[in-house]
Design an enzyme around this catalytic site. Structure first.
Site, PDB file in Angstrom:
ATOM      1  N   TYR A 166       8.180 -14.657  -8.809  1.00  9.16           N
ATOM      2  CA  TYR A 166       8.537 -15.936  -9.418  1.00  9.16           C
ATOM      3  C   TYR A 166       8.598 -17.061  -8.380  1.00  9.16           C
ATOM      4  O   TYR A 166       9.011 -18.163  -8.697  1.00  9.16           O
ATOM      5  CB  TYR A 166       9.873 -15.831 -10.145  1.00  9.16           C
ATOM      6  CG  TYR A 166       9.864 -14.854 -11.300  1.00  9.16           C
ATOM      7  CD1 TYR A 166       9.232 -15.187 -12.504  1.00  9.16           C
ATOM      8  CD2 TYR A 166      10.466 -13.610 -11.202  1.00  9.16           C
ATOM      9  CE1 TYR A 166       9.218 -14.295 -13.569  1.00  9.16           C
ATOM     10  CE2 TYR A 166      10.456 -12.714 -12.267  1.00  9.16           C
ATOM     11  CZ  TYR A 166       9.828 -13.070 -13.450  1.00  9.16           C
ATOM     12  OH  TYR A 166       9.807 -12.184 -14.499  1.00  9.16           O
TER      13      TYR A 166
ATOM     14  N   TYR B  75      11.474 -16.379 -20.640  1.00  4.88           N
ATOM     15  CA  TYR B  75      12.862 -16.369 -20.195  1.00  4.88           C
ATOM     16  C   TYR B  75      12.961 -16.725 -18.715  1.00  4.88           C
ATOM     17  O   TYR B  75      14.032 -17.069 -18.211  1.00  4.88           O
ATOM     18  CB  TYR B  75      13.505 -15.001 -20.479  1.00  4.88           C
ATOM     19  CG  TYR B  75      13.642 -14.092 -19.285  1.00  4.88           C
ATOM     20  CD1 TYR B  75      14.828 -14.024 -18.560  1.00  4.88           C
ATOM     21  CD2 TYR B  75      12.583 -13.288 -18.861  1.00  4.88           C
ATOM     22  CE1 TYR B  75      14.960 -13.193 -17.453  1.00  4.88           C
ATOM     23  CE2 TYR B  75      12.708 -12.460 -17.773  1.00  4.88           C
ATOM     24  CZ  TYR B  75      13.885 -12.411 -17.064  1.00  4.88           C
ATOM     25  OH  TYR B  75      14.013 -11.597 -15.961  1.00  4.88           O
ATOM     26  N   ARG B  76      11.823 -16.720 -18.024  1.00  2.00           N
ATOM     27  CA  ARG B  76      11.798 -16.911 -16.574  1.00  2.00           C
ATOM     28  C   ARG B  76      10.358 -17.242 -16.202  1.00  2.00           C
ATOM     29  O   ARG B  76       9.428 -16.781 -16.867  1.00  2.00           O
ATOM     30  CB  ARG B  76      12.237 -15.608 -15.907  1.00  2.00           C
ATOM     31  CG  ARG B  76      12.666 -15.669 -14.460  1.00  2.00           C
ATOM     32  CD  ARG B  76      13.309 -14.341 -14.148  1.00  2.00           C
ATOM     33  NE  ARG B  76      13.710 -14.175 -12.772  1.00  2.00           N
ATOM     34  CZ  ARG B  76      14.284 -13.067 -12.289  1.00  2.00           C
ATOM     35  NH1 ARG B  76      14.502 -12.052 -13.097  1.00  2.00           N
ATOM     36  NH2 ARG B  76      14.643 -12.977 -11.030  1.00  2.00           N
TER      37      ARG B  76
END
Length: 521
Positions: A91, A469-470
């Site tokens: 991420y 969600y991310r």
């Protein structure tokens, strides 16, 4: 690599600003050499890692030093990007969303401040990893378990603030959080919930406190810096059994989810449940060249050969049962009956073990509260310098939605030349669907293809009503834009709160798409 300057700051002014910061914190707390800053680049960048790079990093050792850094940031107008340990791999790692930001690295704040064995909680600083907390519990002979995520080296605070998850009954890390200490952009120190009482006896046992509750305001946001966090820990049960269902057919997915859902909702299965595709299971064991060494996605014939060789299913369901043996066995009988309606379903269940017994496999160890790093085996799947970019949509726990998401993601991945490495983690009414585009980071074409695939998937699933969600740094704006009700009213609310709490926009600009106006160009 050539120093990147903070946005709008001249080189001479930047040199003077760094000297001032070193004078206040000490030279060892301020890093700006190329070799030191390389650690703050995205290790799995799907393209040029310097797209998101830091101008410096600062490592405060306590709350007072964070306040010093905040005052400096306001004087110099230099943005900060706060990380707990910076291991948010897939991420963006520790890299800042706005290039030229100074990374505020909290790894030196690594104390386990409190453990209460009676009430089952801990209070930790941001630099405490899951390994650290696990060892601290062992050292004191505690009868409490942590719930580790896939990679145990990550920060407990950082993972919780990103709403990470694990596999035990305490697998929803955000739900297990109770009480925070936060430094706001103006340097004010706030404690949430019962911590707002200076003589509190209940900070880590009652989330709400008196009046409005703010803990979730600081999750996946840039509204403040969390310096302490309480979390509930799982009391060690009498024992456990770990189950693994194997399903032979790709099209079993919908029936698996629909059979599982009532067992989760009525708490027959206490743990989070992982539904792994064969490729995800296989990548944890060996590189794919063991079964297929050709171009493009792994063909079905090769996947079938891998499934037979490893004794796994096309889909594999992993769960844990905990408590006294008679209750565990009663739960297992109920689960067997429910899944008996699925043709060819096969269950392997470990023998009932006392809770001090430690399984050998990495995934199994996570299910009994032992952090590990076995998930990184996946990086060997494609060969070369392995990296992965994660795509993380939320999925309702219905067979229809699971099949729809799987079909979309698998088709897009195969068209782009990637295997479907993915699966679902079932929390209850929702599932986290995690797909990883695994690539050789030294292969520019693979890296670009991974980037383009995830970007396309965010758009495609967003059009179908599924939100992330991310998201990786490169896609935070895009992921946030999918939340478009009433002309993006949620983002307008975020912007309003941001301006109120951080009018100069010095705290983590761009986090989750919350980007102050002065950085939008």
């Amino acid at each position: 690599m050539g120093q990147v300057l903070p946005p709008g700051v001249a080189r001479a002014a930047w040199s003077s600003a760094l000297d001032a910061l070193r004078g206040e914190l000490g030279a060892d707390a301020v890093l700006d050499a190329d070799d030191a800053l390389a650690a703050y680049l995205d290790p799995f960048a799907p393209g040029d890692a310097r797209r998101f790079c830091a101008s410096a990093a600062v490592l405060p050792a306590n709350v007072g030093e964070i306040r010093t850094v905040l005052a400096w940031a306001h004087r110099t107008q230099v943005p900060l990007w706060s990380v707990s340990t910076g291991r948010n791999f897939a991420y963006g790692g520790a890299a800042p969303r706005v290039s030229g930001s100074v990374v505020l690295d909290l790894r030196r704040m690594n104390r386990v401040l409190d453990v209460d064995d009676t009430l089952g909680y801990a209070l930790v600083e941001p630099g405490v990893t899951y390994f650290d907390l696990h060892e601290a519990l062992r050292a004191r002979g505690s009868a409490l378990w942590v719930d580790p995520p896939a990679a145990g080296w990550g920060s407990v605070v950082g993972n919780t603030l990103e709403r990470g998850f694990g596999t035990t009954p305490y697998g929803d890390h955000a739900a297990a959080q109770c009480g925070m200490e936060i430094i706001l952009a103006n340097g004010d120190i706030v404690r949430t919930g019962m911590g707002a009482m200076s003589r509190t006896t209940s900070w880590q046992v009652f989330k709400s406190g008196f009046g409005p509750s703010y803990d979730t305001l600081f999750m996946q946001s840039n509204f403040g810096i969390v310096t302490k966090m309480g979390l509930w820990l799982m009391p060690r049960p009498d024992g456990y059994r770990l189950g693994h269902f194997r399903f032979r057919h790709d099209d079993d997915l919908a029936a698996i989810v629909d059979t599982l859902r009532p067992l989760k909702l009525d708490d027959t299965i206490q743990s989070h449940v992982a539904i792994d595709h064969a490729v995800r299971w296989g990548a944890g064991i060996a590189p794919r060249r063991r079964w297929y060494d050709g171009p493009g996605p792994m063909p079905d014939t090769a996947i079938d050969a891998m499934v037979r060789a490893l004794g796994i299913g096309r889909w594999n369901l992993r769960f844990g049962l905990y408590g006294p043996e008679d209750l565990v066995e009663a739960r297992l009988r109920t689960i067997r009956r429910a899944f008996a309606t699925l043709a060819d379903a096969e269950l392997d269940a470990t023998d009932y073990a006392h809770a001090t017994s430690e399984p050998e496999g990495g995934g199994d160890r996570s299910q009994v509260g032992i952090p590990n790093m076995s998930a990184f085996q996946m990086l060997n799947w494609r060969g070369g310098q392995g990296a992965h970019l994660d795509f993380s949509p939320v999925c309702p726990t219905t067979g229809h939605d699971a099949r729809a998401q799987y079909t979309m993601v698998r088709s897009a991945a195969h068209a782009a030349g990637f295997d479907y490495y993915g699966g679902f983690t079932v929390a209850g009414r929702h599932m986290h669907h995690i797909f990883a585009a695994i690539f050789d980071k030294d292969d520019a074409a693979q890296a670009r293809a991974a980037h383009d695939l995830v970007e396309a998937l965010i758009r495609q699933t967003g059009d179908a009503g599924y939100g992330q969600y991310r998201a990786h740094l490169a896609f935070m704006d895009l992921a946030a834009s999918q939340y478009d009700f009433n002309d993006h009213a949620l983002m307008r609310l975020n912007d309003t709160i941001k301006r109120a709490l951080d009018p100069q926009g010095v705290l983590s600009p761009g986090k989750q798409g919350i980007l102050p106006a002065r950085f939008r160009s």
